[in-house]
Every structure is written in C-alpha cells, then in structure tokens.
Write a protein that holds these residues in place. Structure first.
Motif, PDB file in Angstrom:
ATOM      1  N   ASN A 377       0.819  -1.223   0.000  1.00  0.00           N
ATOM      2  CA  ASN A 377       0.000   0.000   0.000  1.00  0.00           C
ATOM      3  C   ASN A 377       0.853   1.272   0.000  1.00  0.00           C
ATOM      4  O   ASN A 377       0.496   2.260   0.631  1.00  0.00           O
ATOM      5  N   SER A 378       1.982   1.236  -0.715  1.00  0.00           N
ATOM      6  CA  SER A 378       2.904   2.376  -0.666  1.00  0.00           C
ATOM      7  C   SER A 378       2.797   3.300  -1.869  1.00  0.00           C
ATOM      8  O   SER A 378       3.534   4.282  -1.958  1.00  0.00           O
ATOM      9  N   VAL A 379       1.893   2.997  -2.804  1.00  0.00           N
ATOM     10  CA  VAL A 379       1.677   3.858  -3.964  1.00  0.00           C
ATOM     11  C   VAL A 379       0.224   4.309  -3.967  1.00  0.00           C
ATOM     12  O   VAL A 379      -0.698   3.498  -3.870  1.00  0.00           O
ATOM     13  N   LEU A 380       0.028   5.620  -4.046  1.00  0.00           N
ATOM     14  CA  LEU A 380      -1.317   6.175  -3.982  1.00  0.00           C
ATOM     15  C   LEU A 380      -2.041   6.102  -5.321  1.00  0.00           C
ATOM     16  O   LEU A 380      -3.243   5.877  -5.378  1.00  0.00           O
ATOM     17  N   ARG A 381      -1.299   6.301  -6.414  1.00  0.00           N
ATOM     18  CA  ARG A 381      -1.934   6.322  -7.737  1.00  0.00           C
ATOM     19  C   ARG A 381      -0.882   6.078  -8.800  1.00  0.00           C
ATOM     20  O   ARG A 381       0.296   6.408  -8.626  1.00  0.00           O
ATOM     21  N   LEU A 382      -1.326   5.501  -9.930  1.00  0.00           N
ATOM     22  CA  LEU A 382      -0.440   5.190 -11.045  1.00  0.00           C
ATOM     23  C   LEU A 382      -0.962   5.797 -12.338  1.00  0.00           C
ATOM     24  O   LEU A 382      -2.169   5.959 -12.520  1.00  0.00           O
ATOM     25  N   ARG A 395       4.235   7.119 -14.062  1.00  0.00           N
ATOM     26  CA  ARG A 395       4.146   8.116 -12.993  1.00  0.00           C
ATOM     27  C   ARG A 395       3.451   7.476 -11.798  1.00  0.00           C
ATOM     28  O   ARG A 395       2.486   6.726 -11.955  1.00  0.00           O
ATOM     29  N   TYR A 396       3.945   7.808 -10.632  1.00  0.00           N
ATOM     30  CA  TYR A 396       3.306   7.264  -9.431  1.00  0.00           C
ATOM     31  C   TYR A 396       3.393   8.291  -8.316  1.00  0.00           C
ATOM     32  O   TYR A 396       4.337   9.068  -8.229  1.00  0.00           O
ATOM     33  N   ILE A 397       2.350   8.273  -7.479  1.00  0.00           N
ATOM     34  CA  ILE A 397       2.344   9.126  -6.288  1.00  0.00           C
ATOM     35  C   ILE A 397       2.719   8.245  -5.108  1.00  0.00           C
ATOM     36  O   ILE A 397       1.943   7.367  -4.705  1.00  0.00           O
ATOM     37  N   PRO A 398       3.936   8.426  -4.539  1.00  0.00           N
ATOM     38  CA  PRO A 398       4.355   7.557  -3.428  1.00  0.00           C
ATOM     39  C   PRO A 398       3.750   8.006  -2.107  1.00  0.00           C
ATOM     40  O   PRO A 398       3.529   9.196  -1.879  1.00  0.00           O
ATOM     41  N   ASP A 399       3.460   7.047  -1.261  1.00  0.00           N
ATOM     42  CA  ASP A 399       3.081   7.355   0.110  1.00  0.00           C
ATOM     43  C   ASP A 399       4.360   7.719   0.854  1.00  0.00           C
ATOM     44  O   ASP A 399       5.284   6.909   0.952  1.00  0.00           O
ATOM     45  N   GLU A 400       4.430   8.918   1.391  1.00  0.00           N
ATOM     46  CA  GLU A 400       5.675   9.405   1.989  1.00  0.00           C
ATOM     47  C   GLU A 400       6.142   8.555   3.165  1.00  0.00           C
ATOM     48  O   GLU A 400       7.342   8.464   3.434  1.00  0.00           O
ATOM     49  N   GLN A 432       0.997  14.867  -7.793  1.00  0.00           N
ATOM     50  CA  GLN A 432      -0.382  14.704  -8.244  1.00  0.00           C
ATOM     51  C   GLN A 432      -0.397  14.415  -9.738  1.00  0.00           C
ATOM     52  O   GLN A 432       0.550  14.734 -10.450  1.00  0.00           O
ATOM     53  N   MET A 433      -1.474  13.783 -10.192  1.00  0.00           N
ATOM     54  CA  MET A 433      -1.634  13.457 -11.601  1.00  0.00           C
ATOM     55  C   MET A 433      -2.375  14.577 -12.314  1.00  0.00           C
ATOM     56  O   MET A 433      -3.298  15.172 -11.755  1.00  0.00           O
ATOM     57  N   LYS A 434      -1.962  14.826 -13.535  1.00  0.00           N
ATOM     58  CA  LYS A 434      -2.624  15.852 -14.333  1.00  0.00           C
ATOM     59  C   LYS A 434      -4.010  15.369 -14.758  1.00  0.00           C
ATOM     60  O   LYS A 434      -4.169  14.247 -15.227  1.00  0.00           O
ATOM     61  N   GLN A 435      -5.000  16.214 -14.582  1.00  0.00           N
ATOM     62  CA  GLN A 435      -6.351  15.866 -14.991  1.00  0.00           C
ATOM     63  C   GLN A 435      -6.586  16.228 -16.451  1.00  0.00           C
ATOM     64  O   GLN A 435      -5.994  17.164 -16.981  1.00  0.00           O
ATOM     65  N   GLU A 436      -7.457  15.489 -17.083  1.00  0.00           N
ATOM     66  CA  GLU A 436      -7.864  15.778 -18.453  1.00  0.00           C
ATOM     67  C   GLU A 436      -8.878  16.917 -18.447  1.00  0.00           C
ATOM     68  O   GLU A 436      -9.432  17.272 -17.390  1.00  0.00           O
ATOM     69  N   PRO A 437      -9.165  17.502 -19.608  1.00  0.00           N
ATOM     70  CA  PRO A 437     -10.149  18.600 -19.663  1.00  0.00           C
ATOM     71  C   PRO A 437     -11.509  18.234 -19.087  1.00  0.00           C
ATOM     72  O   PRO A 437     -12.215  19.087 -18.565  1.00  0.00           O
ATOM     73  N   ASN A 438     -11.899  16.955 -19.176  1.00  0.00           N
ATOM     74  CA  ASN A 438     -13.200  16.536 -18.641  1.00  0.00           C
ATOM     75  C   ASN A 438     -13.161  16.236 -17.148  1.00  0.00           C
ATOM     76  O   ASN A 438     -14.131  15.766 -16.573  1.00  0.00           O
ATOM     77  N   GLY A 439     -11.990  16.473 -16.512  1.00  0.00           N
ATOM     78  CA  GLY A 439     -11.857  16.262 -15.075  1.00  0.00           C
ATOM     79  C   GLY A 439     -11.380  14.888 -14.683  1.00  0.00           C
ATOM     80  O   GLY A 439     -11.103  14.638 -13.516  1.00  0.00           O
ATOM     81  N   LYS A 440     -11.263  13.972 -15.634  1.00  0.00           N
ATOM     82  CA  LYS A 440     -10.824  12.618 -15.317  1.00  0.00           C
ATOM     83  C   LYS A 440      -9.303  12.548 -15.234  1.00  0.00           C
ATOM     84  O   LYS A 440      -8.594  13.309 -15.877  1.00  0.00           O
ATOM     85  N   THR A 441      -8.826  11.633 -14.439  1.00  0.00           N
ATOM     86  CA  THR A 441      -7.395  11.321 -14.386  1.00  0.00           C
ATOM     87  C   THR A 441      -7.205   9.955 -15.001  1.00  0.00           C
ATOM     88  O   THR A 441      -7.671   8.951 -14.461  1.00  0.00           O
TER      89      THR A 441
END
Length: 449
Positions: A377-382, A395-400, A432-441
């Motif tokens: 559980n050490s990666v928040l998002r991919l 790209r990944y958001i690591p849990d600090e 953080q991950m960049k969102q698309e124009p429609n708000g989705k990641t």
C-alpha cells in the motif's frame, strides 16, 4: 514470490501446466463446497414473485450487525454517528458515511474483521490504487454460486469446458514457441494469455481453440475482439459451436458486442463484479442487466453516473457505501425474464485503454493497474504514458511514510513483466496526476505518434 515465478518461467511448458492445475485445485477448494451447493439450490428454487427489497433489508441488517460486532473501523464509525441497528428501511443506509478508497487504503488493517478470512487478494482497481482485501470461504462460495447461476441461465454449466482470456502472466516474455496458453484441468479451463495478441500469433490461438472446443469464452473482451477481427478479416469460422461469451473487467460497447457475436457465432452476456467484492450484476436473456440483490446494494452518488456499493459478501473486509470509482445508469424498469432484482440500464465506467508493446501486443488498462499489488500500500496512484513503441513513463504518487527505494525496483520489474524487457520504462514520482479537460485522471495516456 519472485523465486516461485522464476522457477515457473524456467520450467518446461508441461511442468507449467501442472503448476497451473495445482493452483487451479486450490481455487476450486476455495470456491466450491457446502455453501456453494446450498446457495445454488436456493437460487434455482427461490420464489421471485416476492418484493426483492424485503430480502435486501434482511441481508443488509444481518451484514451491518456482523460488521458492528467484528470490524474495528465500523465499530468506531457506528458509535461516532450513532448508527442504531437494525434498520427498518433501506433508506436508513444513507445515514452511514461514504467510504473512500483512500480511507480503505490508509486504514486497511482496521477494515479487517476479527474472524477467520483466509482468502486474501489484492486489487489495482480502475483508480490505480493498490488495496488488500480478505474474504471468508462462505462468501467466496456464495459469489461463485451467483456467477455460475448466471451462466446456467444461458446454458453453460459448471464443469463444461471454457476458454479464458486472462491478464495473468502465463508465459515468459521471451518464449519462442507459439503456445501462449496453459491448462487448468481441475476447472476444465484453457487459460489464454492476452499478452501475445499479435496478428502473426492469431492462427495458433484459433487452432488451439478448435482443438480444445470450449463451450464458452470469458475474460477480457478487448482481447477476444482481436481474435474476432482476425476471423472476420480472413473470412474464418471456428470449427465448433459456443454456447455463450461472458466478458469481464471492461465495458462492452454495442460495436464490440456486434463484432464478437458475428465472429464467434454466439451471444454475449455481460457481467460485473470487482476484486474488492462489489455486488454482482449480470445480463439476462432479454439483454437487461440485473443486480443480484442478494449480494448487495448500489446507490447513485454525485454527478456523472458514479455509484457507491454495499456488498454483503465482504465480511472479511466489509465495504459499506464504498466509492468504487465505477459509473452506471440505474433504472426503475421491470424485466419480463423472471429475475426480480433491480435493472441497471448500463455500466459506463470500465475502461479499455491500452499500451502497445512490441513483445506483448496490447496491454490493457485493467492489467496495468495490477503492478502495484506487490507493494505494501505504498503507492497512492499510477499512470502510464506511452511516447513510442518501446518507450513509456510510469508516474506514481508515493506514500511518503510507506514508500522506500526498493519499491521502485518492484515497480520496474512488474512493468517489464507486463510489457517486456525491451520496453524502456522511465519511473517518475509525482505529487499529483494531471487531470484531463473533462476532469478525469487517466491511468493510460497514449502520446505515441
């Protein structure tokens, strides 16, 4: 885990088939037993003229009382929000706060009930977040009964031959022999790797299907579609008759359904569940999607068709009003098929994006999300973005607090297992991950020119 995989991939193919069947025997023991038999009997004989909401409320109360007695997170939550049980109406479920995936990930242990729940699993999920869940055997068997009952309604019975297009890494990346499948004999199941879906390999896949002669196909529909398009392009037909096709994991568009049915000369019947254990939805003979109301409740949430789920077969890791990340269109329609559960007009939230790999062919979004399963559980998002046939960035958001340097090696290893060693993988930690124009990641971004 790495040593076991190394032994498997270095073994001859006949040994790999034996090991696959040994694992299949383990799954069979988990999925089939007294609870399965009892539930199948109940589903076949039940009176479906009764208002489903009566049974749903009874099952909801039994589930909530269990959770209150056995699950630390909900013991505290119910006390804080003064949740009084049993409920007298389904509407009272709304008094329980929404459960976010991040809460489940951060407090994973608090969601584990203090009972014997030996069946463990991890899921990447469509959000790319790795979660650990636990199931009691009785719940696993009940879920299996519902899935088998759904297939029975369409003429496919447990024990009949089936061919499954799977994202499991069945074969070594550099395997030369065109044998991209393995046999799970206890379940009479041919497992077909979706990682070798290239045109030069399609004749081998088709020849193996003709040899095995399954009664049904199941698994990743976009992989089946590759074979279907090849059959139609070359004016080919399978040499046997399928009973039905049961896709899983991804959204099946009307166009996909038409191509699959035309190529394989068999009807497609869709289904929905999740690795975390969402309520089960399946398609009837009238082509309507029905919630198996015995397995849980689905509620609309916010805008854009998002839903939250409460699943009664998750006593190991209970999920109540869980924001699963999927989108559906709910309906008040009644169906003439005889099933009395709620009708779901459409399932809108399962993606079919993919990365193109020189070694593996198309690697789909649902399989990419699994690379975080080996992490604690050490990666928040991919997110994976492809720039060229042999170049991607992960790209990944690591849990600090949980992420350590060796986890990068695990991510790289899992990526190359999926995409092949020739793929150049750049790891990029981000906040953080960049969102698309429609708000989705997006989990998968295609930037290949």
């Amino acid at each position: 885990m790495a040593l076991k995989e190394d032994f498997y991939y270095k073994s001859p193919i006949f040994i790999q088939n034996i090991l696959t069947s040994i694992y299949g025997k383990k799954l069979m023991q988990e999925r089939y037993g007294p609870e399965y038999e009892a539930k199948m009997k109940d589903l076949r004989e039940k009176d479906r003229t009764v208002d489903y909401r009566i049974e749903q409320l009874e099952r909801l109360n039994a589930f909530l009382l269990f959770v209150q007695a056995h699950t630390p997170y909900y013991q505290k939550l119910f006390q804080e929000h003064d949740i009084r049980l049993p409920f007298t109406s389904l509407e009272q479920l709304k008094t329980i706060p929404i459960l976010e995936k991040e809460t489940l990930r951060q407090q994973n242990e608090a969601f584990m009930s203090n009972i014997d729940a030996p069946v463990r699993g991890r899921t990447g999920g469509t959000s790319g977040k790795s979660l650990q869940v636990a199931f009691v055997r009785e719940d696993v068997q009940e879920r299996m009964a519902h899935l088998d009952y759904f297939k029975e309604l369409h003429g496919f019975y447990s024990g009949m031959r089936r061919a499954s297009f799977t994202g499991r890494t069945l074969t070594a990346v550099d395997q030369k022999k065109p044998i991209f499948w393995r046999m799970n004999r206890p379940l009479n199941q041919l497992l077909l790797s979706i990682f070798h879906m290239k045109e030069e390999n399609f004749p081998a896949y088709i020849a193996e299907l003709n040899r095995f002669r399954p009664a049904a196909l199941d698994g990743t529909p976009t992989a089946m579609l590759e074979i279907a398009q090849y059959l139609l392009k070359n004016n080919l037909r399978l040499e046997f008759q399928l009973v039905a096709i049961f896709p899983t994991s991804e959204t099946v568009t009307p166009e996909m359904r038409h191509l699959l049915e035309e190529a394989f000369q068999a009807p497609v019947f869709d289904q929905y569940g999740s690795s975390e254990g969402a309520p089960i939805i399946s398609e009837c003979r009238e082509r309507k999607l029905h919630l198996h109301h015995e397995t849980g409740i689905i509620e609309p949430y916010g805008e854009g068709g998002e839903v939250v789920v409460t699943c009664f077969t998750t006593r190991g890791t209970p999920l109540i009003r869980y924001r699963i990340g999927d989108r559906m269109t709910l309906s008040d329609e009644r169906c003439s098929c005889g099933l009395n559960g709620p009708v779901i007009e459409s399932i809108d939230g399962r993606g079919t994006s993919y990365i193109v790999s020189e070694k593996r062919g198309k690697v789909f979004e649902g399989d990419i999300t699994t690379i975080a399963r080996e992490l604690p559980n050490s990666v928040l998002r991919l997110q994976v973005e492809q720039y060229a046939l042999n170049q991607v960035t992960l790209r990944y958001i690591p849990d600090e607090q949980r992420f350590v340097p060796k986890h990068e090696k695990i991510l790289l290893r899992e990526m190359q297992k999926l995409l092949g060693s020739s793929m150049q993988v750049t790891l990029e930690p981000v906040r953080q991950m960049k969102q698309e124009p429609n708000g989705k990641t997006l989990i998968v971004r295609q930037s290949m020119k």
